[in-house]
Scaffold this motif. Structure first.
Motif, short mmCIF file in Angstrom:
data_model
loop_
_atom_site.label_atom_id
_atom_site.label_comp_id
_atom_site.label_asym_id
_atom_site.label_seq_id
_atom_site.Cartn_x
_atom_site.Cartn_y
_atom_site.Cartn_z
N UNK A 73 0.92 -1.14 0.24
CA UNK A 73 -0.12 0.37 0.29
C UNK A 73 0.90 1.27 -0.28
N UNK A 74 0.47 2.50 -0.65
CA UNK A 74 1.00 3.58 -0.80
C UNK A 74 -0.06 4.81 -0.49
N UNK A 75 0.29 6.28 -0.06
CA UNK A 75 0.33 6.85 0.23
C UNK A 75 0.63 8.00 0.42
N UNK A 76 -0.02 8.97 -0.34
CA UNK A 76 1.12 10.41 -1.29
C UNK A 76 0.00 11.39 -0.29
N UNK A 77 0.76 11.92 0.75
CA UNK A 77 0.09 12.84 1.57
C UNK A 77 0.75 14.30 0.61
N UNK A 114 3.53 15.91 -9.86
CA UNK A 114 3.00 15.96 -11.15
C UNK A 114 4.90 16.02 -12.19
N UNK A 115 5.32 17.10 -12.06
CA UNK A 115 6.51 17.21 -12.70
C UNK A 115 7.54 15.29 -13.29
N UNK A 116 7.56 14.60 -12.27
CA UNK A 116 7.33 13.09 -12.14
C UNK A 116 7.28 12.13 -12.25
N UNK A 117 6.22 12.33 -12.81
CA UNK A 117 5.38 11.30 -13.92
C UNK A 117 5.71 9.85 -14.02
N UNK A 118 6.85 10.40 -15.49
CA UNK A 118 7.76 8.97 -15.71
C UNK A 118 7.95 7.89 -14.43
N UNK A 119 8.51 8.90 -13.33
CA UNK A 119 9.02 8.07 -12.17
C UNK A 119 8.34 6.83 -11.83
N UNK A 120 7.20 7.91 -10.80
CA UNK A 120 5.59 6.64 -10.15
C UNK A 120 5.18 5.82 -11.62
N UNK A 121 5.49 6.61 -12.49
CA UNK A 121 4.91 4.94 -13.85
C UNK A 121 5.40 4.10 -13.46
N UNK A 122 7.04 4.14 -13.41
CA UNK A 122 7.76 3.10 -14.41
C UNK A 122 7.86 2.47 -12.27
N UNK A 123 7.78 2.65 -11.13
CA UNK A 123 7.84 2.56 -9.98
C UNK A 123 6.30 1.49 -9.60
N UNK A 124 5.28 2.09 -9.96
CA UNK A 124 3.89 1.50 -10.06
C UNK A 124 4.06 0.10 -10.55
N UNK A 125 4.40 0.24 -12.20
CA UNK A 125 5.13 -0.77 -13.19
C UNK A 125 5.63 -1.83 -12.75
N UNK A 126 6.31 -1.65 -11.89
CA UNK A 126 7.45 -3.15 -10.51
C UNK A 126 7.18 -2.97 -9.07
N UNK A 127 5.71 -2.31 -8.77
CA UNK A 127 5.37 -3.37 -7.46
C UNK A 127 3.91 -4.30 -7.64
N UNK A 128 4.81 -4.85 -7.69
CA UNK A 128 3.70 -6.39 -8.15
C UNK A 128 2.35 -6.83 -6.98
N UNK A 129 2.89 -6.16 -5.73
CA UNK A 129 2.12 -6.55 -4.38
C UNK A 129 0.89 -5.42 -4.28
N UNK A 130 1.59 -4.48 -5.07
CA UNK A 130 0.80 -3.27 -4.39
C UNK A 130 -1.06 -3.44 -4.54
N UNK A 131 -1.25 -2.73 -3.87
CA UNK A 131 -3.16 -3.09 -4.20
C UNK A 131 -3.90 -2.36 -3.38
N UNK A 132 -3.63 -1.15 -2.07
CA UNK A 132 -4.16 0.16 -1.77
C UNK A 132 -3.37 1.22 -2.34
N UNK A 133 -4.18 2.34 -2.89
CA UNK A 133 -3.37 3.26 -3.37
C UNK A 133 -4.38 4.50 -2.28
#
Length: 494
Positions: free
Chosen positions: A71-75, A125-144
């Motif tokens: 799970x990931x929380x963006x504050x 928002x200036x690092x959307x590419x980094x976020x997309x790459x991170x989410x693409x490689x987190x196989x067990x991410x279920x909660x946002x």
């Protein structure tokens, strides 16, 4: 220690904090291997004053650690310095002046240090590419989870305490929209998909602008994997009716993509008028597919079999529904509930809203057409799966604009009897007395409140309604058991 069984070593690691885990792993190769999975917690908190986007991407690129994040929380919460400085001063008014000065100075110094660090980092928002790459490689991410209301400085108690006051929180609406666009763009790359998604302050105007709508419509296709969705919609003060309709239309289209929802929570809040309710049409929001909610246009909702009083459910698996801060028509709400009668097990109407810590809840549900008596009487015995029901906050039914109808209005104030997880809550109300402001409440005898709305005395009048504070347990029995007469709740009228 090398002779200890693996199960016991794992149990020891479970009781260690992060520094202790790192120290214990240095005891030997065996401990280093067993303790590997305890290096990272399953939940990742990202704040703007740390380079957490880089940290998350680094974890996602690690062969063994990437599977730990679930799970990931963006504050993205920010503080309103002017109001927060006043609030922190008065919260510590009774302390010794020198002690208070030292405490506040230390807290604000640490705050400014972190704000300076945040300014040196690029925005999310200036690092959307980094976020997309991170989410693409987190196989067990279920909660946002995305929050704008929880304190990002959890280790500074002075600021953490003041975050409970809504006026002490600031929202840069343009920046919030850009950051949310970056997060939802990354979320669509989560594989195999998210189970839950929550945003506690979602600017409504985000669904009005063409580019933002197009992005959300595209990303919403990934919402089909969601089982839980919670949106708290923040309504701006300057949104014309046509723009408001277009925004609600876009929001409805996004929600309809989450076809496998079991838990839906939808709240509307107006920071410029905390006591006001957002006029909403559930039929208009969740009306037919190619008309009202088409991603290519914002058309007027048309009548179809899906929008009738009894029709196909919008969410076929919906078991939990929460509506807050809205003004609805009785017929509209009744039709929506009956469409989900086969699966709906828990229903919540109302909540805290934008009430301050010592104020009564402001997030109730109003009926601008019809009555609560008519609504619940029509639902009795027609919700076979219903097991729990809860109401909280100010509840009004009837047309307050017509002086002749004042005696036919229903005006209640429901105290909470269960929290969001349906755990019992109770105790005496600690709502402080407020006078002279429209929409506030005045304590009369600890159980009765005088709601000052500027209504009831005709247009521009100053009338009010004396309301008994009640709870929804009698209504719950009425709806769940499906027998008996409609309960007597409190006084009706002025």
């Amino acid at each position: 220690m090398d002779s200890l069984p693996v199960e016991l070593v794992r149990l020891i690691f479970e009781y260690c904090d992060a520094p202790s885990v790192r120290t214990l792993r240095q005891a030997g190769a065996r401990y280093a291997e067993i303790g590997y999975e305890f290096l990272l917690p399953a939940h990742f908190d990202a704040v703007e004053w740390r380079d957490d986007v880089w940290r998350l991407r680094s974890i996602a690129g690690h062969d063994r650690l990437r599977g730990e994040i679930r799970s990931v929380t963006f504050n993205f919460a920010r503080i309103d310095e002017y109001d927060a400085r006043h609030a922190t001063f008065f919260q510590h008014w009774l302390q010794d002046p020198e002690e208070r000065h030292q405490l506040l100075q230390d807290a604000w110094s640490r705050y400014y240090e972190r704000e300076e660090r945040a300014r040196r980092l690029p925005p999310v928002h200036a690092r959307t590419g980094d976020l997309e790459e991170a989410f693409r490689n987190l196989p067990n991410l279920r909660h946002l989870d995305v929050t704008f209301t929880r304190c990002p400085y959890s280790d500074i108690p002075v600021l953490r305490d003041v975050f409970g006051v809504p006026s002490c929180r600031a929202l840069d609406r343009a920046l919030a929209c850009k950051n949310l666009n970056a997060v939802v763009s990354a979320a669509r790359h989560a594989h195999p998909g998210l189970d839950s998604f929550s945003i506690d302050q979602l600017p409504l105007e985000l669904f009005r602008l063409p580019d933002d709508r197009r992005l959300w419509f595209d990303c919403a296709r990934s919402f089909a994997s969601l089982s839980r969705l919670r949106f708290v919609i923040d309504v701006p003060s300057s949104l014309l009716p046509s723009a408001r309709f277009r925004a609600v239309n876009g929001l409805g289209h996004v929600l309809q993509q989450a076809t496998n929802l079991t838990h839906l929570s939808l709240a509307f809040q107006m920071s410029h008028a905390p006591a006001e309710k957002f006029p909403l049409s559930l039929q208009g929001m969740f009306g037919g597919g190619s008309g009202a909610n088409s991603p290519t246009r914002a058309a007027t909702p048309t009548t179809s079999p899906r929008t009738g009083a009894v029709g196909d459910p919008v969410f076929p698996r919906l078991t939990d529904l929460h509506l807050e801060g809205v003004s609805l028509a009785e017929r509209d709400l009744r039709a929506f509930l009956l469409r989900h009668a086969a699966t709906l097990e828990r229903l919540r109407l109302g909540g805290r809203g934008l009430a301050r810590p010592h104020e009564p809840p402001l997030g109730g549900v109003h009926l601008h057409e019809g009555s609560f008596r008519g609504l619940f009487s029509a639902l009795q015995g027609r919700l076979p799966a219903l097991r729990r029901f809860h109401m909280e906050g100010d509840a009004e039914a009837g047309d307050f604009r017509a002086p002749s109808s004042v005696n036919h209005r229903e005006v209640y104030l429901f105290r909470p009897v269960a929290d969001d997880e349906w755990r019992p809550v109770g105790g005496d109300e600690k709502w402080v007395e407020k006078t002279g402001e429209e929409g506030n409440a005045v304590g009369v005898d600890g159980k009765t409140l005088l709601l000052l709305r500027g209504r009831g005395g005709g247009e521009g009048g100053s009338g009010g309604c004396v309301v008994k504070v009640v709870d929804s347990r009698a209504l719950e029995r009425f709806l769940v058991e499906g027998v008996g007469e409609y309960p007597r709740l409190g006084k009706v009228g002025a």
